[in-house]
Design an enzyme around this catalytic site. Structure first.
Site, PDB file in Angstrom:
ATOM      1  N   HIS A  16      39.630  37.381  28.116  1.00  0.00           N
ATOM      2  CA  HIS A  16      39.258  37.870  29.597  1.00  0.00           C
ATOM      3  C   HIS A  16      39.405  36.968  30.572  1.00  0.00           C
ATOM      4  O   HIS A  16      38.823  35.616  30.471  1.00  0.00           O
ATOM      5  CB  HIS A  16      37.422  37.980  29.542  1.00  0.00           C
ATOM      6  CG  HIS A  16      36.890  38.728  30.742  1.00  0.00           C
ATOM      7  ND1 HIS A  16      36.659  37.825  31.840  1.00  0.00           N
ATOM      8  CD2 HIS A  16      36.818  39.880  30.920  1.00  0.00           C
ATOM      9  CE1 HIS A  16      36.187  38.766  32.962  1.00  0.00           C
ATOM     10  NE2 HIS A  16      36.165  39.988  32.196  1.00  0.00           N
ATOM     11  N   ASP A  17      40.472  37.304  31.364  1.00  0.00           N
ATOM     12  CA  ASP A  17      40.511  36.573  32.760  1.00  0.00           C
ATOM     13  C   ASP A  17      41.121  35.036  32.678  1.00  0.00           C
ATOM     14  O   ASP A  17      40.629  34.309  33.314  1.00  0.00           O
ATOM     15  CB  ASP A  17      39.463  36.526  33.764  1.00  0.00           C
ATOM     16  CG  ASP A  17      39.053  38.137  34.183  1.00  0.00           C
ATOM     17  OD1 ASP A  17      39.780  39.033  33.777  1.00  0.00           O
ATOM     18  OD2 ASP A  17      38.199  38.047  35.064  1.00  0.00           O
ATOM     19  N   LYS A  58      42.499  44.524  36.195  1.00  0.00           N
ATOM     20  CA  LYS A  58      41.130  45.080  36.685  1.00  0.00           C
ATOM     21  C   LYS A  58      40.829  44.400  37.897  1.00  0.00           C
ATOM     22  O   LYS A  58      41.206  43.345  38.365  1.00  0.00           O
ATOM     23  CB  LYS A  58      40.074  44.617  35.570  1.00  0.00           C
ATOM     24  CG  LYS A  58      39.960  43.329  35.574  1.00  0.00           C
ATOM     25  CD  LYS A  58      38.767  42.965  34.192  1.00  0.00           C
ATOM     26  CE  LYS A  58      38.475  41.454  34.215  1.00  0.00           C
ATOM     27  NZ  LYS A  58      37.782  41.266  35.557  1.00  0.00           N
ATOM     28  N   GLY A  67      31.938  38.209  34.250  1.00  0.00           N
ATOM     29  CA  GLY A  67      32.949  39.452  33.733  1.00  0.00           C
ATOM     30  C   GLY A  67      32.685  39.620  32.337  1.00  0.00           C
ATOM     31  O   GLY A  67      32.621  40.629  31.734  1.00  0.00           O
ATOM     32  N   ARG A 114      39.569  43.806  49.037  1.00  0.00           N
ATOM     33  CA  ARG A 114      38.764  42.773  48.266  1.00  0.00           C
ATOM     34  C   ARG A 114      37.307  43.321  47.946  1.00  0.00           C
ATOM     35  O   ARG A 114      36.566  42.903  47.115  1.00  0.00           O
ATOM     36  CB  ARG A 114      38.778  41.457  48.776  1.00  0.00           C
ATOM     37  CG  ARG A 114      38.128  40.377  47.863  1.00  0.00           C
ATOM     38  CD  ARG A 114      38.756  39.759  46.771  1.00  0.00           C
ATOM     39  NE  ARG A 114      38.261  38.723  46.147  1.00  0.00           N
ATOM     40  CZ  ARG A 114      38.113  38.449  44.995  1.00  0.00           C
ATOM     41  NH1 ARG A 114      38.406  39.471  43.921  1.00  0.00           N
ATOM     42  NH2 ARG A 114      37.383  37.499  44.602  1.00  0.00           N
TER      43      ARG A 114
END
Length: 242
Positions: A66-67, A152, A185, A114
């Site tokens: 994740h990220d 995402k 997240g 954003r």
């Protein structure tokens, strides 16, 4: 005789544009990424937090990183310990034939795009357009040609993304979850997976957060509400069938 109804606007008409409030824009300009000090990662003691006793199956699982973008990882003074945890888990998944997917935050093209995140976190990975590397996934753990990359726009890896469709195509119902940030997240993704009847195994020593207390908060929440917490060692053993 019925009164005539007012004419509806054409279906292609765009909604009126609303500029972001000035205070939010000022907040975005004032935002500065924090510097995160190293802290001790948890160990096998976290296994006692679990209510669910799911069994990880290599032929039903996907590793979801994740990220892991430079913009976020660069906030950590020393990310080596948990990055090594992800690398070890990646090697175990490779050996077991578990596919690997990465998420990454999609840079906003404008401040309006954003949305509410502008007030909370600034412009994110687009905060320095001159730094093309900010949005890239960290080099030592960069995706390979057979991996999947899911873009995402928000916390959850499922929101406005192709992740659920990808899992359906792969025929997988379990997620081994790693990456950053735990109580943002990662936690929201774990909840979102639960909503879709997907089993999440959160790798406690292959993820990172702002602090040890927030890291622990994430583990306790996931174990109580929506998934299982595990360690790289316990996940590797499960994948090896031991």
């Amino acid at each position: 005789m019925r009164p005539s109804l007012p004419a509806l606007p054409p279906v292609h008409a765009a909604p009126p544009h609303r500029a972001a409030p000035a205070a939010r824009v000022r907040g975005a300009e004032a935002f500065r990424p924090r510097s995160i000090d190293p802290y001790a990662l948890p160990g096998d003691e976290v296994l006692g937090l679990n209510k669910a006793r799911w069994r990880l199956e290599a032929d039903d699982a996907v590793l979801l990183i994740h990220d892991l973008q430079n913009h976020w990882v660069d906030m950590f003074g020393d990310p080596s310990a948990w990055l090594e945890g992800i690398a070890r888990l990646r090697r175990a998944c490779d050996a077991a034939g578990v596919p690997c997917a990465y998420t990454r935050v999609r840079p906003a093209r404008t401040a309006a795009e954003r949305g509410l995140a502008l007030a909370l976190w600034g412009l994110g990975v687009a905060s320095d357009p001159a730094d093309a590397a900010a949005g890239q996934l960290v080099a030592p753990l960069a995706p390979r040609g057979t991996d999947y990359v899911v873009d995402k726009p928000k916390y959850s890896a499922f929101f406005d993304s192709e992740l659920e469709a990808l899992l359906q195509r792969l025929g997988r119902r379990q997620i081994v979850l790693t990456g950053v940030f735990g109580h943002h997240g990662i936690q929201v993704t774990a909840v979102d997976a639960y909503m879709r009847n997907l089993q999440v195994f959160l790798a406690a020593d292959a993820m990172a957060d702002y602090s040890a207390s927030e890291h622990e908060q994430t583990l306790r929440y996931v174990a109580e509400v929506c998934g299982c917490v595990a360690t790289v060692g316990s996940l590797t053993s499960a994948l090896e069938g031991t």
